[in-house]
Design a protein around this motif. Structure first.
Motif, mmCIF file in Angstrom:
data_model
loop_
_atom_site.group_PDB
_atom_site.id
_atom_site.type_symbol
_atom_site.label_atom_id
_atom_site.label_comp_id
_atom_site.label_asym_id
_atom_site.label_seq_id
_atom_site.Cartn_x
_atom_site.Cartn_y
_atom_site.Cartn_z
ATOM 1 N N VAL A 1 -0.006 15.401 2.734
ATOM 2 C CA VAL A 1 -0.059 14.792 3.523
ATOM 3 C C VAL A 1 -0.500 15.490 4.933
ATOM 4 O O VAL A 1 0.033 16.321 5.115
ATOM 5 N N LEU A 2 -1.796 15.202 5.868
ATOM 6 C CA LEU A 2 -2.216 15.935 7.070
ATOM 7 C C LEU A 2 -2.102 14.445 8.233
ATOM 8 O O LEU A 2 -2.090 13.819 7.547
ATOM 9 N N ILE A 3 -1.270 15.228 9.015
ATOM 10 C CA ILE A 3 -1.346 14.252 10.423
ATOM 11 C C ILE A 3 -1.689 15.270 11.634
ATOM 12 O O ILE A 3 -2.060 16.634 11.816
ATOM 13 N N ALA A 4 -3.787 14.481 11.685
ATOM 14 C CA ALA A 4 -4.001 14.732 13.260
ATOM 15 C C ALA A 4 -4.315 14.290 14.188
ATOM 16 O O ALA A 4 -4.502 13.542 14.143
ATOM 17 N N ALA A 5 -3.087 14.892 15.387
ATOM 18 C CA ALA A 5 -3.479 14.212 16.743
ATOM 19 C C ALA A 5 -3.963 15.199 17.510
ATOM 20 O O ALA A 5 -4.051 16.532 18.275
ATOM 21 N N ALA A 6 -4.862 13.994 18.227
ATOM 22 C CA ALA A 6 -5.851 14.295 19.619
ATOM 23 C C ALA A 6 -6.379 13.386 20.296
ATOM 24 O O ALA A 6 -6.526 11.986 20.034
ATOM 25 N N GLY A 7 -6.615 14.196 21.276
ATOM 26 C CA GLY A 7 -7.420 13.423 22.957
ATOM 27 C C GLY A 7 -8.484 13.399 22.862
ATOM 28 O O GLY A 7 -8.839 13.851 22.288
ATOM 29 N N MET A 8 -9.166 12.366 24.038
ATOM 30 C CA MET A 8 -10.405 12.734 25.090
ATOM 31 C C MET A 8 -10.881 12.311 23.520
ATOM 32 O O MET A 8 -11.249 11.603 22.767
ATOM 33 N N ALA A 9 -12.809 13.766 23.350
ATOM 34 C CA ALA A 9 -13.521 13.104 22.427
ATOM 35 C C ALA A 9 -12.251 13.560 20.871
ATOM 36 O O ALA A 9 -12.659 14.652 20.935
ATOM 37 N N ALA A 10 -11.649 12.711 20.099
ATOM 38 C CA ALA A 10 -10.386 13.396 19.476
ATOM 39 C C ALA A 10 -11.462 14.008 18.069
ATOM 40 O O ALA A 10 -11.824 12.543 17.074
ATOM 41 N N THR B 1 -5.864 6.030 10.770
ATOM 42 C CA THR B 1 -5.574 5.867 11.678
ATOM 43 C C THR B 1 -5.378 5.593 12.630
ATOM 44 O O THR B 1 -4.591 4.116 12.058
ATOM 45 N N VAL B 2 -2.952 5.589 13.570
ATOM 46 C CA VAL B 2 -2.455 4.681 13.564
ATOM 47 C C VAL B 2 -3.117 4.448 15.385
ATOM 48 O O VAL B 2 -3.993 4.991 15.582
ATOM 49 N N ALA B 3 -1.848 3.700 15.782
ATOM 50 C CA ALA B 3 -2.045 3.063 16.970
ATOM 51 C C ALA B 3 -2.220 4.486 18.177
ATOM 52 O O ALA B 3 -1.654 5.809 17.996
ATOM 53 N N ILE B 4 -2.773 4.469 19.323
ATOM 54 C CA ILE B 4 -2.507 5.039 20.529
ATOM 55 C C ILE B 4 -0.939 5.745 20.245
ATOM 56 O O ILE B 4 -0.362 4.973 20.722
ATOM 57 N N PRO C 1 -4.574 8.935 17.857
ATOM 58 C CA PRO C 1 -5.104 8.855 19.204
ATOM 59 C C PRO C 1 -4.467 9.391 20.046
ATOM 60 O O PRO C 1 -3.394 8.352 20.231
ATOM 61 N N CYS C 2 -4.381 10.451 20.740
ATOM 62 C CA CYS C 2 -3.252 10.022 21.640
ATOM 63 C C CYS C 2 -3.985 10.022 23.614
ATOM 64 O O CYS C 2 -5.236 10.291 23.453
ATOM 65 N N LYS C 3 -3.226 9.579 24.497
ATOM 66 C CA LYS C 3 -3.646 9.014 25.391
ATOM 67 C C LYS C 3 -3.809 10.450 26.408
ATOM 68 O O LYS C 3 -1.776 10.482 26.638
ATOM 69 N N ALA D 1 -10.319 8.339 22.408
ATOM 70 C CA ALA D 1 -9.614 9.231 21.405
ATOM 71 C C ALA D 1 -9.402 7.918 20.485
ATOM 72 O O ALA D 1 -9.464 8.018 19.154
ATOM 73 N N LEU D 2 -9.009 6.404 20.386
ATOM 74 C CA LEU D 2 -8.996 5.726 19.572
ATOM 75 C C LEU D 2 -9.942 5.842 18.586
ATOM 76 O O LEU D 2 -10.624 5.980 17.797
ATOM 77 N N LEU D 3 -11.021 5.202 19.286
ATOM 78 C CA LEU D 3 -12.435 5.216 18.906
ATOM 79 C C LEU D 3 -13.376 6.283 18.165
ATOM 80 O O LEU D 3 -13.446 5.904 17.323
#
Ligand code: RP5
Length: 164
Positions: free
Chosen positions: A60-69, A113-116, A87-89, A98-100
């Motif tokens: 499984v891969l987890i990818a975290a990023a913020g802004m234009a994620a 996608t999980v929570a911010i 999505p990161c704040k 980032a959530l959208l």
């Protein structure tokens, strides 16, 4: 362990969120690896990582990023492994951008996608996926859930004793 979890973040400024995930994976005895690859700043490295992940024992891969994620989507485009996006704040838009960007994937390339800043749930979801083919991990997950339950019952008791 049959599989490892692969974790990527767009910048080392996302580390506090990633540490919530790594702490949770460690508590469950799940192996993982962590890298900084940006969909924008190091797109070739991000693509190469995603492409080679399955052959290197990642489940499984987890990818975290913020802004234009775009990181989770860019990773998901290069693999059929399940990809969990965090999505990161990281700006004064509060992480909603980032959530959208992470959640609104076009049909064909899914990102769960999980929570911010949802590092804990990203790790738990990864664990639940891996537990489908790992009975020992499944037992540890169920024990983790039970311990959480007992923790909340104990908190209720303490609060009730104080106020009732
Ligand atoms: C994204 O831009 C990263 O995932 C991070 O959340 C955000 C800001 O990155 P830095 O400018 O702090 O490196 O790509």
């Amino acid at each position: 362990m049959k599989y490892k979890v692969g974790i990527v973040m767009g910048s080392d400024s996302d580390l506090p969120v990633i540490e919530k995930a790594t702490n949770t994976l460690s508590a469950l005895g799940i192996e993982f690896e962590v890298h900084v690859y940006s969909a924008h700043r190091t797109p070739d490295e991000a693509a190469e990582y995603a492409q080679s992940a399955q052959s290197r024992g990642i489940g499984v891969l987890i990818a975290a990023a913020g802004m234009a994620a775009h990181l989770a989507g860019a990773i998901a485009a290069r693999t059929t492994l399940p990809v969990i996006g965090i999505p990161c704040k990281s700006t004064n838009l509060g992480g909603i951008e980032a959530l959208l960007s992470t959640v609104q994937m076009p049909g064909g390339i899914p990102v769960a996608t999980v929570a911010i800043d949802g590092g804990v749930n990203a790790a738990l979801l990864a664990a639940q996926i891996l537990a489908l083919s790992d009975e020992e991990l499944d037992a540890r997950l169920k024990a983790h859930r039970q311990a959480q339950y007992e923790g909340v019952i104990a908190k209720d008791k303490a609060v009730a004793e104080k106020f009732n």
